[in-house]
Design a protein around this motif. Structure first.
Motif, PDB file in Angstrom:
ATOM      1  N   SER A   4       6.607  -2.477  30.447  1.00 24.21           N
ATOM      2  CA  SER A   4       5.280  -1.885  30.641  1.00 24.21           C
ATOM      3  C   SER A   4       4.412  -2.786  31.519  1.00 24.21           C
ATOM      4  CB  SER A   4       4.595  -1.628  29.298  1.00 24.21           C
ATOM      5  OG  SER A   4       4.329  -2.846  28.640  1.00 24.21           O
ATOM      6  N   LEU A   5       4.566  -4.109  31.413  1.00 22.02           N
ATOM      7  CA  LEU A   5       3.818  -5.023  32.270  1.00 22.02           C
ATOM      8  C   LEU A   5       4.287  -4.919  33.715  1.00 22.02           C
ATOM      9  CD1 LEU A   5       3.617  -8.198  30.010  1.00 22.02           C
ATOM     10  CD2 LEU A   5       1.800  -6.555  30.504  1.00 22.02           C
ATOM     11  N   LYS A   6       5.603  -4.828  33.910  1.00 24.04           N
ATOM     12  CA  LYS A   6       6.127  -4.665  35.263  1.00 24.04           C
ATOM     13  C   LYS A   6       5.682  -3.339  35.851  1.00 24.04           C
ATOM     14  CE  LYS A   6      10.362  -7.378  35.110  1.00 24.04           C
ATOM     15  NZ  LYS A   6      11.817  -7.309  35.193  1.00 24.04           N
ATOM     16  N   ASN A   7       5.685  -2.334  35.040  1.00 29.28           N
ATOM     17  CA  ASN A   7       5.337  -0.997  35.491  1.00 29.28           C
ATOM     18  C   ASN A   7       3.875  -0.907  35.909  1.00 29.28           C
ATOM     19  OD1 ASN A   7       6.421   1.436  36.105  1.00 29.28           O
ATOM     20  ND2 ASN A   7       6.231   2.308  34.057  1.00 29.28           N
ATOM     21  N   SER A   8       3.000  -1.707  35.308  1.00 26.91           N
ATOM     22  CA  SER A   8       1.578  -1.623  35.632  1.00 26.91           C
ATOM     23  C   SER A   8       1.309  -2.016  37.079  1.00 26.91           C
ATOM     24  CB  SER A   8       0.751  -2.484  34.679  1.00 26.91           C
ATOM     25  OG  SER A   8       1.092  -3.843  34.827  1.00 26.91           O
ATOM     26  N   SER A   9       2.135  -2.893  37.645  1.00 25.89           N
ATOM     27  CA  SER A   9       1.927  -3.264  39.043  1.00 25.89           C
ATOM     28  C   SER A   9       2.255  -2.107  39.983  1.00 25.89           C
ATOM     29  CB  SER A   9       2.752  -4.494  39.414  1.00 25.89           C
ATOM     30  OG  SER A   9       4.124  -4.209  39.337  1.00 25.89           O
ATOM     31  N   TYR A  10       3.073  -1.203  39.559  1.00 25.08           N
ATOM     32  CA  TYR A  10       3.379  -0.033  40.376  1.00 25.08           C
ATOM     33  C   TYR A  10       2.304   1.034  40.237  1.00 25.08           C
ATOM     34  CZ  TYR A  10       7.979  -2.121  40.776  1.00 25.08           C
ATOM     35  OH  TYR A  10       9.015  -2.979  41.032  1.00 25.08           O
ATOM     36  N   GLN A  11       1.641   1.078  39.091  1.00 23.98           N
ATOM     37  CA  GLN A  11       0.621   2.085  38.848  1.00 23.98           C
ATOM     38  C   GLN A  11      -0.729   1.714  39.460  1.00 23.98           C
ATOM     39  OE1 GLN A  11       0.666   2.449  34.609  1.00 23.98           O
ATOM     40  NE2 GLN A  11       2.603   3.551  34.568  1.00 23.98           N
ATOM     41  N   ASP A  12      -1.003   0.419  39.580  1.00 23.98           N
ATOM     42  CA  ASP A  12      -2.273  -0.045  40.132  1.00 23.98           C
ATOM     43  C   ASP A  12      -1.991  -0.806  41.422  1.00 23.98           C
ATOM     44  OD1 ASP A  12      -4.755  -1.053  40.714  1.00 23.98           O
ATOM     45  OD2 ASP A  12      -5.139  -1.826  38.705  1.00 23.98           O
ATOM     46  N   GLY A  13      -2.339  -0.222  42.547  1.00 24.28           N
ATOM     47  CA  GLY A  13      -2.024  -0.803  43.836  1.00 24.28           C
ATOM     48  C   GLY A  13      -2.730  -2.114  44.127  1.00 24.28           C
ATOM     49  N   ARG A  14      -3.753  -2.463  43.347  1.00 21.64           N
ATOM     50  CA  ARG A  14      -4.469  -3.721  43.569  1.00 21.64           C
ATOM     51  C   ARG A  14      -3.686  -4.919  43.044  1.00 21.64           C
ATOM     52  NH1 ARG A  14      -9.653  -2.482  40.339  1.00 21.64           N
ATOM     53  NH2 ARG A  14      -7.987  -1.647  39.063  1.00 21.64           N
ATOM     54  N   LEU A  15      -2.744  -4.693  42.143  1.00 25.77           N
ATOM     55  CA  LEU A  15      -1.978  -5.787  41.558  1.00 25.77           C
ATOM     56  C   LEU A  15      -0.839  -6.181  42.497  1.00 25.77           C
ATOM     57  CD1 LEU A  15      -1.729  -4.513  37.883  1.00 25.77           C
ATOM     58  CD2 LEU A  15      -3.324  -6.181  38.818  1.00 25.77           C
ATOM     59  N   GLU A  16      -0.690  -7.475  42.688  1.00 21.02           N
ATOM     60  CA  GLU A  16       0.387  -7.956  43.545  1.00 21.02           C
ATOM     61  C   GLU A  16       1.680  -8.057  42.744  1.00 21.02           C
ATOM     62  OE1 GLU A  16      -0.544 -11.366  45.877  1.00 21.02           O
ATOM     63  OE2 GLU A  16      -2.626 -10.754  46.102  1.00 21.02           O
ATOM     64  N   LEU A  17       2.799  -7.852  43.425  1.00 24.46           N
ATOM     65  CA  LEU A  17       4.090  -7.902  42.756  1.00 24.46           C
ATOM     66  C   LEU A  17       4.532  -9.336  42.472  1.00 24.46           C
ATOM     67  CD1 LEU A  17       5.989  -5.143  44.754  1.00 24.46           C
ATOM     68  CD2 LEU A  17       5.020  -4.985  42.462  1.00 24.46           C
ATOM     69  N   THR A  18       4.037 -10.295  43.252  1.00 27.67           N
ATOM     70  CA  THR A  18       4.433 -11.692  43.074  1.00 27.67           C
ATOM     71  C   THR A  18       3.188 -12.559  42.992  1.00 27.67           C
ATOM     72  OG1 THR A  18       4.462 -12.217  45.430  1.00 27.67           O
ATOM     73  CG2 THR A  18       6.491 -11.304  44.485  1.00 27.67           C
ATOM     74  N   ASN A  19       3.405 -13.825  42.653  1.00 31.53           N
ATOM     75  CA  ASN A  19       2.296 -14.771  42.627  1.00 31.53           C
ATOM     76  C   ASN A  19       2.392 -15.748  43.812  1.00 31.53           C
ATOM     77  OD1 ASN A  19       4.433 -16.338  41.820  1.00 31.53           O
ATOM     78  ND2 ASN A  19       3.302 -17.402  40.219  1.00 31.53           N
ATOM     79  N   ASN A  20       3.006 -15.298  44.902  1.00 28.67           N
ATOM     80  CA  ASN A  20       3.205 -16.162  46.067  1.00 28.67           C
ATOM     81  C   ASN A  20       1.901 -16.706  46.618  1.00 28.67           C
ATOM     82  OD1 ASN A  20       5.954 -15.895  45.992  1.00 28.67           O
ATOM     83  ND2 ASN A  20       6.031 -14.250  47.504  1.00 28.67           N
ATOM     84  N   ARG A  21       0.861 -15.893  46.641  1.00 25.48           N
ATOM     85  CA  ARG A  21      -0.411 -16.359  47.184  1.00 25.48           C
ATOM     86  C   ARG A  21      -0.977 -17.493  46.335  1.00 25.48           C
ATOM     87  NH1 ARG A  21      -5.730 -12.826  48.169  1.00 25.48           N
ATOM     88  NH2 ARG A  21      -4.862 -11.786  46.371  1.00 25.48           N
ATOM     89  N   ALA A  22      -0.886 -17.372  45.024  1.00 24.00           N
ATOM     90  CA  ALA A  22      -1.363 -18.442  44.134  1.00 24.00           C
ATOM     91  C   ALA A  22      -0.509 -19.696  44.304  1.00 24.00           C
ATOM     92  CB  ALA A  22      -1.336 -17.971  42.688  1.00 24.00           C
ATOM     93  N   GLU A  23       0.791 -19.524  44.438  1.00 24.34           N
ATOM     94  CA  GLU A  23       1.686 -20.666  44.631  1.00 24.34           C
ATOM     95  C   GLU A  23       1.375 -21.397  45.935  1.00 24.34           C
ATOM     96  OE1 GLU A  23       4.040 -21.944  42.686  1.00 24.34           O
ATOM     97  OE2 GLU A  23       3.890 -20.467  41.098  1.00 24.34           O
ATOM     98  N   ARG A  24       1.114 -20.635  47.012  1.00 28.32           N
ATOM     99  CA  ARG A  24       0.786 -21.257  48.293  1.00 28.32           C
ATOM    100  C   ARG A  24      -0.542 -22.002  48.235  1.00 28.32           C
ATOM    101  NH1 ARG A  24       2.559 -16.346  50.360  1.00 28.32           N
ATOM    102  NH2 ARG A  24       0.401 -15.699  50.665  1.00 28.32           N
ATOM    103  N   SER A  25      -1.484 -21.500  47.446  1.00 29.92           N
ATOM    104  CA  SER A  25      -2.796 -22.147  47.404  1.00 29.92           C
ATOM    105  C   SER A  25      -2.757 -23.489  46.686  1.00 29.92           C
ATOM    106  CB  SER A  25      -3.832 -21.224  46.754  1.00 29.92           C
ATOM    107  OG  SER A  25      -3.588 -21.083  45.385  1.00 29.92           O
ATOM    108  N   ILE A  26      -1.804 -23.688  45.760  1.00 32.25           N
ATOM    109  CA  ILE A  26      -1.741 -24.973  45.062  1.00 32.25           C
ATOM    110  C   ILE A  26      -0.743 -25.938  45.700  1.00 32.25           C
ATOM    111  CG2 ILE A  26      -2.456 -23.983  42.861  1.00 32.25           C
ATOM    112  CD1 ILE A  26       0.482 -24.306  41.944  1.00 32.25           C
ATOM    113  N   LYS A  27       0.012 -25.463  46.673  1.00 29.60           N
ATOM    114  CA  LYS A  27       1.032 -26.313  47.287  1.00 29.60           C
ATOM    115  C   LYS A  27       0.477 -27.612  47.874  1.00 29.60           C
ATOM    116  CE  LYS A  27       5.068 -26.080  50.227  1.00 29.60           C
ATOM    117  NZ  LYS A  27       5.944 -25.222  51.005  1.00 29.60           N
ATOM    118  N   PRO A  28      -0.674 -27.605  48.586  1.00 27.87           N
ATOM    119  CA  PRO A  28      -1.196 -28.873  49.115  1.00 27.87           C
ATOM    120  C   PRO A  28      -1.491 -29.901  48.012  1.00 27.87           C
ATOM    121  CG  PRO A  28      -2.326 -27.038  50.121  1.00 27.87           C
ATOM    122  CD  PRO A  28      -1.474 -26.478  49.039  1.00 27.87           C
ATOM    123  N   PHE A  29      -1.892 -29.432  46.860  1.00 26.31           N
ATOM    124  CA  PHE A  29      -2.212 -30.356  45.773  1.00 26.31           C
ATOM    125  C   PHE A  29      -0.949 -30.921  45.137  1.00 26.31           C
ATOM    126  CE2 PHE A  29      -5.563 -27.067  45.829  1.00 26.31           C
ATOM    127  CZ  PHE A  29      -6.479 -27.829  46.508  1.00 26.31           C
TER     128      PHE A  29
END
Length: 107
Positions: A4-29
């Motif tokens: 149901s948690l995985k499915n919610s990302s398909y139902q709401d287009g605002r949710l991203e499928l991955t956390n790549n953006r968050a991972e990239r933002s902490i990479k410099p630190f």
């Protein structure tokens, strides 16, 4: 439950499928953590976390971090001088962006 948690990302287009953006933002630190020797105490670590959080929030809001921190430090000093520490919420990146938008619209 997990489905149901995985499915919610398909139902709401605002949710991203991955956390790549968050991972990239902490990479410099993560890469520079050996350089952060000033954070050798819990208080130093907490201060660093606050500053990095504000910087990343400014970037996500579309605000130049240098301009934001310049404004914030000047405004914080003015609030302290005026005895208005309770108005600290005015110093968020979103508020700064709104101020800049208003200033640009007046031009």
């Amino acid at each position: 439950m997990i489905w149901s948690l995985k499915n919610s990302s398909y139902q709401d287009g605002r949710l991203e499928l991955t956390n790549n953006r968050a991972e990239r933002s902490i990479k410099p630190f993560v890469i520079g953590r050996k350089n952060f020797l000033f954070a050798n105490t819990p208080a130093g670590g907490q201060t660093s976390a606050i500053i990095y959080s504000l910087e990343e929030t400014a970037k996500e809001t579309g605000v130049d971090p240098y301009q934001y921190f310049t404004y914030t430090l000047q405004a914080a000093a003015q609030l302290a001088a005026d005895g208005k520490e309770d108005e600290i919420a005015r110093l968020t990146p979103a508020h700064f962006k709104a101020l800049n938008s208003k200033a640009e619209n007046k031009k």
